[in-house]
Design a protein around this motif. Sequence first.
Motif, mmCIF file in Angstrom:
data_model
loop_
_atom_site.group_PDB
_atom_site.id
_atom_site.type_symbol
_atom_site.label_atom_id
_atom_site.label_comp_id
_atom_site.label_asym_id
_atom_site.label_seq_id
_atom_site.Cartn_x
_atom_site.Cartn_y
_atom_site.Cartn_z
ATOM 1 N N THR A 186 -1.025 12.089 0.151
ATOM 2 C CA THR A 186 0.345 11.683 0.455
ATOM 3 C C THR A 186 0.364 10.408 1.284
ATOM 4 O O THR A 186 1.176 9.507 1.038
ATOM 5 C CB THR A 186 1.081 12.809 1.207
ATOM 6 N N LEU A 187 -0.508 10.324 2.274
ATOM 7 C CA LEU A 187 -0.599 9.103 3.082
ATOM 8 C C LEU A 187 -1.005 7.910 2.219
ATOM 9 O O LEU A 187 -0.503 6.796 2.403
ATOM 10 C CB LEU A 187 -1.600 9.301 4.227
ATOM 11 N N THR A 203 2.053 6.791 0.287
ATOM 12 C CA THR A 203 3.201 6.302 1.055
ATOM 13 C C THR A 203 2.890 5.097 1.933
ATOM 14 O O THR A 203 3.704 4.180 2.026
ATOM 15 C CB THR A 203 3.759 7.428 1.941
ATOM 16 N N SER A 262 4.449 1.183 1.559
ATOM 17 C CA SER A 262 5.320 0.834 2.687
ATOM 18 C C SER A 262 4.888 -0.475 3.320
ATOM 19 O O SER A 262 5.725 -1.323 3.675
ATOM 20 C CB SER A 262 5.302 1.958 3.730
ATOM 21 N N PHE A 310 8.363 4.198 4.939
ATOM 22 C CA PHE A 310 7.402 5.304 4.976
ATOM 23 C C PHE A 310 8.088 6.639 4.705
ATOM 24 O O PHE A 310 7.619 7.443 3.896
ATOM 25 C CB PHE A 310 6.700 5.318 6.336
ATOM 26 N N TYR A 360 9.408 6.777 0.961
ATOM 27 C CA TYR A 360 8.325 7.014 0.005
ATOM 28 C C TYR A 360 7.778 8.430 0.160
ATOM 29 O O TYR A 360 7.396 9.070 -0.825
ATOM 30 C CB TYR A 360 7.203 5.990 0.201
ATOM 31 N N TRP A 361 7.717 8.918 1.386
ATOM 32 C CA TRP A 361 7.221 10.278 1.627
ATOM 33 C C TRP A 361 8.114 11.309 0.954
ATOM 34 O O TRP A 361 7.627 12.256 0.324
ATOM 35 C CB TRP A 361 7.157 10.530 3.134
ATOM 36 N N ASN A 362 9.418 11.137 1.091
ATOM 37 C CA ASN A 362 10.368 12.138 0.563
ATOM 38 C C ASN A 362 10.708 11.937 -0.907
ATOM 39 O O ASN A 362 11.439 12.748 -1.476
ATOM 40 C CB ASN A 362 11.663 12.099 1.382
ATOM 41 N N THR A 388 1.934 14.878 -3.802
ATOM 42 C CA THR A 388 2.309 14.710 -2.402
ATOM 43 C C THR A 388 2.736 16.062 -1.843
ATOM 44 O O THR A 388 2.970 17.010 -2.597
ATOM 45 C CB THR A 388 3.466 13.705 -2.253
ATOM 46 N N SER A 443 5.088 20.671 5.632
ATOM 47 C CA SER A 443 5.337 19.485 4.811
ATOM 48 C C SER A 443 6.042 18.379 5.588
ATOM 49 O O SER A 443 5.917 17.198 5.242
ATOM 50 C CB SER A 443 6.163 19.856 3.576
ATOM 51 N N LEU A 481 5.691 13.807 9.478
ATOM 52 C CA LEU A 481 6.810 12.920 9.778
ATOM 53 C C LEU A 481 7.295 13.118 11.207
ATOM 54 O O LEU A 481 7.629 12.153 11.899
ATOM 55 C CB LEU A 481 7.961 13.158 8.805
#
Length: 294
Positions: A75-76, A79, A83, A208, A211-213, A228, A267, A271
């Motif tokens: 996931t990192l 994202t 970003s 960030f 893109y994460w969500n 992710t 999850s 954040l």
Amino acid sequence: MRGNDGYLIKILIYGLLIGIGFVYLFPLLHMGVYSIKSLDDILNPLVNWIPTQFYLGNYAKANQVLNFFPVLLETLYVTVLPSIAQTAVAAVVGYGLARFTFRGKNILFVLVLATFIIPPQVTLIPRYIFFNELNILGSLNAFMLPAISGQGINSAIFILIFYQFFRMMPKSLEEAAQIDGAGHLRIFFTIAIPMAVPAIIISFLFSFVWYWNETYLASIYFGNELTTLPLQLQKFVASYKKMFPAGMEGTASQINEGIRMAGTLLSILPLLIVYFITQKWFVEGVDRTGITGE
């Protein structure tokens, strides 16, 4: 109300802030409490906010289902890199629109804003076909290509932030640098970028988080090649039932609210950590980008 201290006004303001804060914090409190409840506490109507025991079994199962640490690294990867690219490109575009005058500038600026106004669903199919022809589906390039071309998730907002910020930069600084022999590139990197740190922080953090969500585009572009934590959370129930089938010895086959809340909290935990670490710079960045660029 008219005294030096204004106690009534303060009571009203603090009461309003506490009420608004509770509305935002209640879901987190609810998740936190239920995630440490055992099945007995969940089924017991007398147990509400304070569990009878601190139960971490829900987190152990949620960690297994989410495959937390490997998926967190993935996931990192998905994202952070887009970003960074999106923030860098937005800074360049925003600086160019703010500090240079050229033919068609207003039209270009309107087109940039139009990319935010037009719903992404309208361009989804053409973009998918385009990415398929470029053979970049199933890889990070599906996110990186729009990011480095100023078409990433909500890039227009970041371009507008940098545009407003660089517009407020005193022209005397630029003129003094030009007299000393500095070119536009050197002015950008030695004067503009150090002054734009608040805008950079704001843009990167928002990018960030977005893109994460992002699960809709990620599921379409990445398929089964990349995943992710939000995507894993979407199929959490199905993954749990597959991992802990009915009749499995030594475990309850039925998923309960505590396990769901533990998975949800895991999850969003990265954040929350990022926000608590960067909240000082985040607040300062919002304040400075919203008021002045000096």
